[in-house]
Design a protein around this motif. Sequence first.
Motif, PDB file in Angstrom:
ATOM      1  N   UNK A  29      21.683  -4.870  15.879  1.00 47.81           N
ATOM      2  CA  UNK A  29      21.240  -4.127  17.050  1.00 47.81           C
ATOM      3  C   UNK A  29      19.728  -3.978  16.937  1.00 47.81           C
ATOM      4  N   UNK A  30      19.061  -3.983  18.068  1.00 51.16           N
ATOM      5  CA  UNK A  30      17.607  -3.891  18.008  1.00 51.16           C
ATOM      6  C   UNK A  30      16.965  -5.251  17.869  1.00 51.16           C
ATOM      7  N   UNK A  31      15.750  -5.261  17.336  1.00 48.64           N
ATOM      8  CA  UNK A  31      14.941  -6.463  17.219  1.00 48.64           C
ATOM      9  C   UNK A  31      15.287  -7.224  15.942  1.00 48.64           C
ATOM     10  N   UNK A  32      15.016  -8.527  15.936  1.00 46.94           N
ATOM     11  CA  UNK A  32      15.207  -9.343  14.736  1.00 46.94           C
ATOM     12  C   UNK A  32      14.457  -8.701  13.570  1.00 46.94           C
ATOM     13  N   UNK A  33      15.083  -8.653  12.409  1.00 44.76           N
ATOM     14  CA  UNK A  33      14.569  -7.874  11.280  1.00 44.76           C
ATOM     15  C   UNK A  33      13.171  -8.294  10.838  1.00 44.76           C
ATOM     16  N   UNK A  34      12.895  -9.593  10.792  1.00 42.90           N
ATOM     17  CA  UNK A  34      11.580 -10.000  10.282  1.00 42.90           C
ATOM     18  C   UNK A  34      10.458  -9.662  11.262  1.00 42.90           C
ATOM     19  N   UNK A  35      10.783  -9.548  12.559  1.00 44.94           N
ATOM     20  CA  UNK A  35       9.783  -9.092  13.523  1.00 44.94           C
ATOM     21  C   UNK A  35       9.459  -7.610  13.299  1.00 44.94           C
ATOM     22  N   UNK A  36      10.483  -6.822  13.028  1.00 43.67           N
ATOM     23  CA  UNK A  36      10.286  -5.398  12.750  1.00 43.67           C
ATOM     24  C   UNK A  36       9.503  -5.220  11.455  1.00 43.67           C
ATOM     25  N   UNK A  37       9.875  -5.989  10.433  1.00 44.66           N
ATOM     26  CA  UNK A  37       9.237  -5.854   9.125  1.00 44.66           C
ATOM     27  C   UNK A  37       7.749  -6.190   9.168  1.00 44.66           C
ATOM     28  N   UNK A  38       7.366  -7.124  10.040  1.00 45.90           N
ATOM     29  CA  UNK A  38       5.939  -7.469  10.174  1.00 45.90           C
ATOM     30  C   UNK A  38       5.100  -6.263  10.569  1.00 45.90           C
ATOM     31  N   UNK A  39       5.656  -5.414  11.411  1.00 42.82           N
ATOM     32  CA  UNK A  39       4.898  -4.291  11.966  1.00 42.82           C
ATOM     33  C   UNK A  39       5.092  -3.000  11.181  1.00 42.82           C
ATOM     34  N   UNK A  40       6.088  -2.958  10.305  1.00 47.72           N
ATOM     35  CA  UNK A  40       6.416  -1.726   9.597  1.00 47.72           C
ATOM     36  C   UNK A  40       5.363  -1.384   8.547  1.00 47.72           C
ATOM     37  N   UNK A  41       5.170  -0.095   8.329  1.00 46.88           N
ATOM     38  CA  UNK A  41       4.284   0.383   7.260  1.00 46.88           C
ATOM     39  C   UNK A  41       5.124   1.159   6.252  1.00 46.88           C
ATOM     40  N   UNK A  42       4.476   1.606   5.200  1.00 48.25           N
ATOM     41  CA  UNK A  42       5.178   2.367   4.172  1.00 48.25           C
ATOM     42  C   UNK A  42       5.638   3.735   4.685  1.00 48.25           C
ATOM     43  N   UNK A  43       5.145   4.150   5.843  1.00 47.18           N
ATOM     44  CA  UNK A  43       5.576   5.424   6.437  1.00 47.18           C
ATOM     45  C   UNK A  43       6.879   5.293   7.214  1.00 47.18           C
ATOM     46  N   UNK A  83      19.203 -16.141   4.959  1.00 49.57           N
ATOM     47  CA  UNK A  83      19.139 -15.724   6.358  1.00 49.57           C
ATOM     48  C   UNK A  83      17.856 -14.914   6.528  1.00 49.57           C
ATOM     49  N   UNK A  84      17.464 -14.668   7.781  1.00 46.52           N
ATOM     50  CA  UNK A  84      16.119 -14.104   8.004  1.00 46.52           C
ATOM     51  C   UNK A  84      15.978 -12.676   7.483  1.00 46.52           C
TER      52      UNK A  84
END
Length: 450
Positions: A147-161, A101-102
Amino acid sequence: MKNVGIFNQKNVLVLGMAKSGYAASQLLKKLGAIVTVNDRTPFEQNEIAQKLKNEGFNVVCGEHPLSLLENELYCIVKNPGIPYSNPLLIEAEKRNIPIYTEIELAYLISEAPFIGITGSNGKTTTTTLALNMLEQGNKQPLVAGNIGTVACEVAEKATSNNIIVTELSSFQLMGIDEFKPKISLVTNIFEAHLDYHGTKEEYVKAKANIFKNQSEDDFAIVNFDDENVMAMVKHSKATIIPFSSTKVVEEGAYVKEGSIYFKQQKVIEVEKIVLPGKHNLENILAAVAIAKLLDVDHAAIEQVLTTFTGVEHRLQYVTEIKQRKFYNDSKATNILATQKAISSFQKPVILIAGGLDRGNDFDDLIPYFNNVKNMITYGQTRDKLIDSAKKAGMKAVKSVDNVEDAVKEAFAHSEVGDIILLSPACASWDQFKTFEERGNKFIQAVHKLK
């Protein structure tokens, strides 16, 4: 985003559209995969399929043909709602084609660590509480999953912070391979989704995947009062952090002398908390454990707990009409959730319940009917609910066709001081696409009474 090379020039099948399928397709293309997208909805009626086709994707609609497996597939990324009993997936498993799954894709590309929250009930409230506490504590959280945005969309923008807070279903957790949350949390386990998993054992097995890849450097927050959860976590390698609303568990979160403690440190007095219900106290303890593991100070936690009144569709106060209070608990898609909702009120309750028939009866509600003076049922399960109400000796029971009629009927039979509660104990899919749609329909019907 981590640049993951494992998908480059590999054939990948994305099974099912919706938000997660669309996001997964876009991400896989960026990672160099040769993506085929397949959905059962005919192309002419499928806006997402048409959009992907225009963007150059190979799109197959209308059915799930086995011929899609002939392209030397590297893996399948499926919509969580598509059951593994699907003939295409059965054949894929025979051919040893990995099925994800994604959330797995999100983990593979993420620079940020994950918090994974699952359980039969309380996931959304706990996730929202934890997110708010981390935000108040300046930990830069991002929310994803159910809840919130699809996980892989969030992960694309996330940083180590950042840290990604995810609410995860059993459907999503069945499709992981390497996914490893820094902090996992299981709120409780109750027999649910048997129409998908077949047995409670398979359901529990899917939930237990949240611990699968954790090591002693990770944390598993678990409900000490739930035997099913404690049995699940026995084989986990993670550091166990218990929470309990009934016992002092000094290595975790607990209630002592009217206050919440974490590892023997007093966090907040219970009487300051504005969110009602014993079950919500469990959710609060779980969220406090997350916050304290990430060094959120007591003041930030107190700020959240003295202002947070709940999430939409989970014991959501709607309004008061002629001294009758209305509550929307549409997210109560199983019996345990409805048991907890009813138990949250001391005043007489008129219960509105019903929905998708998953094959179970509702006799487990009977011990909780003491303060239910009347029940209005609707949907596929309305007759089963009436049977359980009659076994409990409830005389005032009525069946109607839909939620709107149920609201009118409940109000007509109510008295000053009554609570009119939508808490269906069933999934919504017999009459609605989502529990949110059902809850909104209830709210609209309530406001029409004015």
